[in-house]
Scaffold this active site. Sequence first.
Site, PDB file in Angstrom:
ATOM      1  N   GLN A   8       0.805  -1.222   0.000  1.00 44.65           N
ATOM      2  CA  GLN A   8       0.000   0.000   0.000  1.00 44.65           C
ATOM      3  C   GLN A   8       0.841   1.277   0.000  1.00 44.65           C
ATOM      4  OE1 GLN A   8      -2.379   1.261   3.282  1.00 44.65           O
ATOM      5  NE2 GLN A   8      -1.305   0.015   4.783  1.00 44.65           N
ATOM      6  N   ASP A   9       2.151   1.147  -0.238  1.00 44.70           N
ATOM      7  CA  ASP A   9       3.005   2.327  -0.346  1.00 44.70           C
ATOM      8  C   ASP A   9       3.970   2.183  -1.519  1.00 44.70           C
ATOM      9  OD1 ASP A   9       3.897   4.857   0.428  1.00 44.70           O
ATOM     10  OD2 ASP A   9       5.423   4.060   1.769  1.00 44.70           O
ATOM     11  N   LEU A  10       3.459   1.649  -2.622  1.00 48.47           N
ATOM     12  CA  LEU A  10       4.312   1.350  -3.780  1.00 48.47           C
ATOM     13  C   LEU A  10       4.416   2.573  -4.688  1.00 48.47           C
ATOM     14  CD1 LEU A  10       5.982  -0.837  -5.153  1.00 48.47           C
ATOM     15  CD2 LEU A  10       3.936  -1.530  -6.402  1.00 48.47           C
ATOM     16  N   ASN A  58      10.037   3.486  -4.204  1.00 49.79           N
ATOM     17  CA  ASN A  58      10.084   2.190  -3.526  1.00 49.79           C
ATOM     18  C   ASN A  58      10.298   1.025  -4.489  1.00 49.79           C
ATOM     19  OD1 ASN A  58      10.083   2.786  -0.835  1.00 49.79           O
ATOM     20  ND2 ASN A  58       7.868   2.617  -0.554  1.00 49.79           N
TER      21      ASN A  58
END
Length: 242
Positions: A150-152, A156
């Site tokens: 959920q933080d791509l 990253n």
Amino acid sequence: MSETLAAAVARDWGLRLGEPYPPGAAGYVLRAELADGTPAVLKLQHSHREDEQEADALERWDGDGAVRLLRRDDERHALLLERCEPGTPVSDGADDPLGILIDLLPRLWTDATGFHTLTDEVARWALDGELGELGRELAATQGELVLVHQDLHGDNVLAAEREPWLVIDPKPLAAEREFAVAPIVRSGELGHSKRDVLYRLDRLCAELGLDRERARGWTIVQTVAWTDGATQPLDEVVEWLL
């Protein structure tokens, strides 16, 4: 405290420690080498719900599109990771960064058994009014749940040797696929304008066969939930998507 803990973990694991990476939200992260000279990364996590299952996600992916987990110590929140060299973020080092993310996403969408759920996360966000209603409605009507990062965002995914690009720093959830594109749609590293945001939304949904309205809704909901402490002007992203 971080240096002392890193030294203790390095001693126990037989590591040689190098220079730390620049400070960031992911924790205290240092270059390291195994006894045989293999380059690695020692990461001491900040204890936070969003990344407490990071090691589990990396084990589930087992190096398929993501960095390999070499060792873990859950009590000390320590991870030993494959090092990405040269480590250039996809947002800086690729001609078509969005295309690379589109290729990587289906590889990450694997079995999500045992992971925190998006439904629980929505409840924790405690969003009010119409936005809260939208989040609860989307959560209650999800399709198949898969493992998502959920933080791509654009920083990253790093250039590596084993594969051209590898995902790092997972904040895993069991969620439908449409939710997984939210951090990419708003990723300011990939361009911060209304045109950029809508282009990413349209292309991601078209090439991955996703429901555009659900992806748009999830991007709005998660962006508002994550606005506190953000380094990008996320309010503009919400305005562009409404």
